[in-house]
Design an enzyme around this catalytic site. Structure first.
Site, PDB file in Angstrom:
ATOM      1  N   GLN A   1       0.861  -1.183   0.000  1.00  0.00           N
ATOM      2  CA  GLN A   1       0.000   0.000   0.000  1.00  0.00           C
ATOM      3  C   GLN A   1       0.899   1.235   0.000  1.00  0.00           C
ATOM      4  O   GLN A   1       1.390   1.670   1.046  1.00  0.00           O
ATOM      5  CB  GLN A   1      -0.912  -0.022   1.216  1.00  0.00           C
ATOM      6  CG  GLN A   1      -1.734  -1.300   1.349  1.00  0.00           C
ATOM      7  CD  GLN A   1      -2.763  -1.449   0.237  1.00  0.00           C
ATOM      8  OE1 GLN A   1      -3.719  -0.680   0.142  1.00  0.00           O
ATOM      9  NE2 GLN A   1      -2.577  -2.454  -0.613  1.00  0.00           N
TER      10      GLN A   1
ATOM     11  N   ALA B   1     -11.595   2.398   4.731  1.00  0.00           N
ATOM     12  CA  ALA B   1     -10.659   1.534   4.009  1.00  0.00           C
ATOM     13  C   ALA B   1      -9.832   2.325   2.995  1.00  0.00           C
ATOM     14  O   ALA B   1     -10.047   3.522   2.772  1.00  0.00           O
ATOM     15  CB  ALA B   1     -11.429   0.410   3.319  1.00  0.00           C
ATOM     16  N   HIS B   2      -8.892   1.619   2.368  1.00  0.00           N
ATOM     17  CA  HIS B   2      -7.963   2.295   1.456  1.00  0.00           C
ATOM     18  C   HIS B   2      -8.683   2.896   0.251  1.00  0.00           C
ATOM     19  O   HIS B   2      -9.666   2.370  -0.244  1.00  0.00           O
ATOM     20  CB  HIS B   2      -6.833   1.361   1.017  1.00  0.00           C
ATOM     21  CG  HIS B   2      -7.260   0.132   0.286  1.00  0.00           C
ATOM     22  ND1 HIS B   2      -6.378  -0.814  -0.145  1.00  0.00           N
ATOM     23  CD2 HIS B   2      -8.476  -0.317  -0.106  1.00  0.00           C
ATOM     24  CE1 HIS B   2      -7.018  -1.780  -0.771  1.00  0.00           C
ATOM     25  NE2 HIS B   2      -8.295  -1.500  -0.765  1.00  0.00           N
ATOM     26  N   ASN B   3      -8.179   4.052  -0.163  1.00  0.00           N
ATOM     27  CA  ASN B   3      -8.637   4.788  -1.350  1.00  0.00           C
ATOM     28  C   ASN B   3      -9.992   5.466  -1.181  1.00  0.00           C
ATOM     29  O   ASN B   3     -10.514   6.050  -2.139  1.00  0.00           O
ATOM     30  CB  ASN B   3      -8.706   3.879  -2.585  1.00  0.00           C
ATOM     31  CG  ASN B   3      -7.448   3.066  -2.781  1.00  0.00           C
ATOM     32  OD1 ASN B   3      -6.345   3.572  -2.580  1.00  0.00           O
ATOM     33  ND2 ASN B   3      -7.594   1.807  -3.141  1.00  0.00           N
TER      34      ASN B   3
END
EC number: 2.3.1.191
Length: 351
Positions: A198, A239-241
Site C-alpha cells: 500500500q 478503508a484504502h482509497n
C-alpha cells in the site's frame, strides 16, 4: 479548573439579547434537569420544554418564542444549541498544553517541530516529520516518517500516524486512532493470498475530528482523502482509497469499504456498512445499520433493515419472510385466474 463569566459577558460573546442581571456569575453548563445555581442551561428540543419552569438553572439559552412568559433569566438567541456549542469551549476544563518537548520524547534530528508545539512524554517523531505551530502531541503518540501535522492540531495520547500522513489545520484525533495503517489489499494466486504493498498515504483536511479507535487506512496507490470539516465518531473503519467530502459526519461503528467515494454534507448514522467502489452524492442521510450496496445518485434519506418490534411480532414477521417465495407463486397463479375471468374466460371449478 473553574471558569467564571458573567451573564453580560456571555451575551456579548454570543450576540444574544440579555434578560436578567449583567453581573450574574455563571460557573458552568448543565441540562435543564440537572442544572443548579450558577449554571447555564439551554432549550434546544421542544420535548424538554416541560423541564423549563422547574429548572434550577441560573439562566437559560432560549429562542424568543420560548422566552415569552418565562420568569427566569435568559440569553435569547436564534439557535440555542449552536449557542451552547460555541460557549462550551469557554467552560472546557481540559488542561492546556505547555509548549516544548518532553525529555522522554524521541524526536528525529531532521524532524521539524515548531517552538510553540507541545510534545508529550514518550512520544516518537520520525525522520522528516513536520509539526506545526500550536500543535499538541499527547503522551505515547507515534508520528511516522514524513508526516505533517498542521497548525493547531491536537492529538490525544496514544495516537498513531504511519508514514506519509498529511494533516491539515486544527485537526483533533482521539486516543487509539490509527491513521495510515496498511489497506486490506491482496491478490489471489491459486488459493494463496499475495500481499499488495500500500504505497499511497492519507490526507486529512482542515478542522477534521476523528474519534477513539477509528482507523483510516492508507491508499493502495493514491491517498485516502478526508475532506475539510469531516467528523468521524469512535470505532469507524475507513478503508484504502476512500474519499470523504467536506463536512460529512459519521457516527460510531460505520464501515466504508475500499475506493468508495462519499460526497459533501452527508450524515452517516451508526453501524452503517458500505460496499466498495460505489459513489454517494452530496447531501445524503443514511439511517443507522443500513447496508449500502450500490451508488446513491440523488440527495435525501436512505434506509434498510427493519426497526425494533416486540420479539413475538418479529418472529412472526421473520416466518412470513421465509414464506415470501411460496406466497409469490400463489399470487402469480391467482393473477392468472383473474386475467382469465376479466378476459371473458370462465373460472375453473377450483376458483
Amino acid at each position: 479548573m473553574t471558569v467564571t463569566m458573567t451573564l453580560g459577558q456571555l451575551a456579548e460573546a454570543l450576540g444574544a439579547t440579555l434578560k436578567g442581571p449583567e453581573a450574574l456569575q455563571i460557573t458552568g453548563l448543565a441540562t435543564l434537569q440537572e442544572a443548579g445555581s450558577g449554571q447555564l442551561s439551554f432549550l434546544a428540543n421542544k420535548q424538554y420544554r416541560k423541564f423549563l419552569e422547574s429548572s434550577q438553572a441560573s439562566a437559560v439559552l432560549l429562542k424568543a418564542e420560548d422566552a415569552e412568559g418565562f420568569a427566569g433569566n435568559a440569553l435569547i438567541v436564534a439557535d440555542p444549541y449552536l449557542a451552547y456549542a460555541r460557549i462550551s469551549h469557554l467552560f472546557d476544563p481540559k488542561p492546556k498544553a505547555v509548549a516544548g518537548i518532553h525529555p522522554s520524547a524521541v524526536v528525529a534530528e531532521d524532524a521539524q517541530v515548531d517552538t510553540s508545539a507541545s510534545i508529550g512524554p514518550f512520544a516518537v517523531i520520525e525522520s522528516g516529520a513536520r509539526i506545526g505551530a500550536d500543535v499538541t502531541i499527547g503522551a505515547h503518540c507515534f508520528i511516522g516518517a514524513r508526516c505533517v501535522v498542521g497548525e493547531g492540531g491536537w492529538l490525544a495520547p496514544r495516537v498513531t500516524l504511519y508514514h506519509d500522513v498529511i494533516i491539515g489545520k486544527r485537526v483533533v484525533i482521539q486516543s487509539g486512532a490509527v491513521i495510515g495503517g496498511e489497506g486490506f489489499g491482496f491478490a489471489n494466486e491459486k488459493g494463496i493470498w499475495r500481499k499488495i504493498a500500500q504505497i499511497g498515504g492519507v490526507t486529512l483536511g482542515d478542522d477534521v475530528e476523528i474519534g477513539v479507535n477509528t482507523a483510516v487506512d492508507r491508499g493502495a496507490l493514491s491517498d485516502t482523502r478526508i475532506g475539510d470539516g469531516v467528523k468521524l465518531d469512535n470505532q469507524i473503519q475507513i478503508a484504502h482509497n476512500v474519499q470523504v467530502g467536506d463536512h460529512t459526519a459519521m457516527a460510531a461503528c460505520v464501515g466504508i469499504s475500499g475506493s468508495t467515494r462519499i460526497g459533501k454534507h452527508c450524515m452517516i448514522a451508526g453501524g452503517v456498512g458500505m460496499v466498495g467502489h460505489i459513489d454517494v452524492c452530496d447531501n445524503v442521510f443514511v439511517s443507522g445499520m443500513t447496508m449500502v450496496t450500490r451508488s446513491i445518485t440523488e440527495p435525501g434519506g436512505y434506509s434498510s433493515g427493519t426497526a425494533m418490534q416486540p420479539l413475538a411480532e418479529w418472529r412472526k414477521s421473520a416466518a412470513r419472510i421465509r414464506q415470501l417465495d411460496e406466497m409469490s407463486k400463489r399470487l402469480q397463479q391467482l393473477e392468472k385466474r383473474v386475467d382469465t375471468v376479466t378476459s371473458g374466460g370462465q373460472p375453473t371449478s377450483e376458483g
